[in-house]
Design a protein around this motif. Sequence first.
Motif, PDB file in Angstrom:
ATOM      1  N   ASP A 128      -2.153   5.324  -2.744  1.00 20.21           N
ATOM      2  CA  ASP A 128      -3.336   4.487  -2.499  1.00 20.21           C
ATOM      3  C   ASP A 128      -4.186   5.067  -1.376  1.00 20.21           C
ATOM      4  N   VAL A 129      -3.518   5.454  -0.288  1.00 17.33           N
ATOM      5  CA  VAL A 129      -4.242   6.004   0.863  1.00 17.33           C
ATOM      6  C   VAL A 129      -4.887   7.332   0.493  1.00 17.33           C
ATOM      7  N   SER A 149      -6.634   0.589   7.975  1.00 13.17           N
ATOM      8  CA  SER A 149      -7.552  -0.392   7.399  1.00 13.17           C
ATOM      9  C   SER A 149      -6.996  -0.991   6.110  1.00 13.17           C
ATOM     10  N   MET A 150      -6.123  -0.243   5.430  1.00 14.38           N
ATOM     11  CA  MET A 150      -5.520  -0.737   4.190  1.00 14.38           C
ATOM     12  C   MET A 150      -4.212  -1.486   4.414  1.00 14.38           C
ATOM     13  N   ILE A 203      -7.922   5.163   7.783  1.00 19.43           N
ATOM     14  CA  ILE A 203      -7.975   4.566   6.448  1.00 19.43           C
ATOM     15  C   ILE A 203      -6.665   3.841   6.137  1.00 19.43           C
ATOM     16  N   VAL A 249       0.844  -1.188   0.000  1.00 16.21           N
ATOM     17  CA  VAL A 249       0.000   0.000   0.000  1.00 16.21           C
ATOM     18  C   VAL A 249       0.885   1.245   0.000  1.00 16.21           C
ATOM     19  N   ALA A 255      -5.889   8.343  -2.417  1.00 16.75           N
ATOM     20  CA  ALA A 255      -7.051   8.125  -3.277  1.00 16.75           C
ATOM     21  C   ALA A 255      -8.257   7.670  -2.481  1.00 16.75           C
ATOM     22  N   ARG A 256      -8.030   6.761  -1.535  1.00 21.16           N
ATOM     23  CA  ARG A 256      -9.141   6.260  -0.706  1.00 21.16           C
ATOM     24  C   ARG A 256      -9.703   7.374   0.181  1.00 21.16           C
ATOM     25  N   ALA A 257      -8.832   8.211   0.712  1.00 15.72           N
ATOM     26  CA  ALA A 257      -9.267   9.251   1.654  1.00 15.72           C
ATOM     27  C   ALA A 257      -9.764  10.504   0.951  1.00 15.72           C
TER      28      ALA A 257
END
Length: 337
Positions: free
Chosen positions: A10-11, A46-47, A43, A6, A13-15
Amino acid sequence: MSAHRVTIQDVAARAGVSRAAVSLALHDKPGLSDATRARILRIAESMGRPARGAPRQRSDTIALVLRRPARQLGLEPFYMEFVSGLESVVSDHSGALLLRLVKSLDEEIGLQGHWWRTGRIAGSVLVDFRPHDPRGPLLARLGLPAVAVAHPSLTGPFTARWTDDATAVDEAVRYLAALGHRAIARVGGAPELGHSAIRRAAFTRTMGALGLGVGQQTETDFSGASGARATRSLLTAVRRPTAIVYDNDLMAVAGLSVAAEMGLRVPADLSLLAWDDSQLCRLTHPTLSAMSHDIHAFGADVARTLYDILAGRCVTTRPVPTPTLVPRGSTAAPGAG
């Protein structure tokens, strides 16, 4: 095939934030609000992305996070006494207590995880549990040492210390019924909290067992202002109660003021029973009857338990002494005096 590592991208984009914001959060740098930092860290966790930075170091600090407005906390006797009990043991261990006020459960989870991963705390005291509270599985999975202040049915895998609220409520209601009260009400705390639900169910159960119906119950946020509003509502109802049990001292003091405002004599026209038995109960006129327990000792017991866990000693989940009735001038038979 190796698992995907990760990345910050990636983080981000998710957040829904920039890579720079994620970097600030992961490295504990200024420039973000507490809420945004906590959300990003939650987040990332969790990833499967741990915070980067220095290796974990031993800390002598234990944490207590409260979801309370700062103004209300300063007026609430329970937590002032509880914190003083924690502090008495922390100081004996030459440690420090990190107290933080937050607005949400998500914010607390993010902060607790961040503090633990970065070595800022040695462990935590967890309070104000809800049914199906997510902190149990999430924080236990991180390996955070903690003591939960709640009934063990609410705390998941953590060692628990709690008061037997159901037994205390039963004693309070039976005492008022023995005085001759038949219309008994309860002014409860925040409905989402587990101990509020336990007290609510115990009140209904005991009222039914005594043949007094379900009783009247109203829920608040524990503040004096909401306690006053709840009391006013009860006392203007078609069937006015002759006795009220409160979930804390602050609301009981507010209820006493409302009774005076409405021209009701305490205890001749209305009996009031407080909870916790802080100094407030002995400063009113009349003095307030209360379900009393040693909150300072409760806090000290919780802190000692956490230090036992940190030292690798065997600990068990157990209750602290149950609150007991202390009758004073605010309770009497209906019409007495």
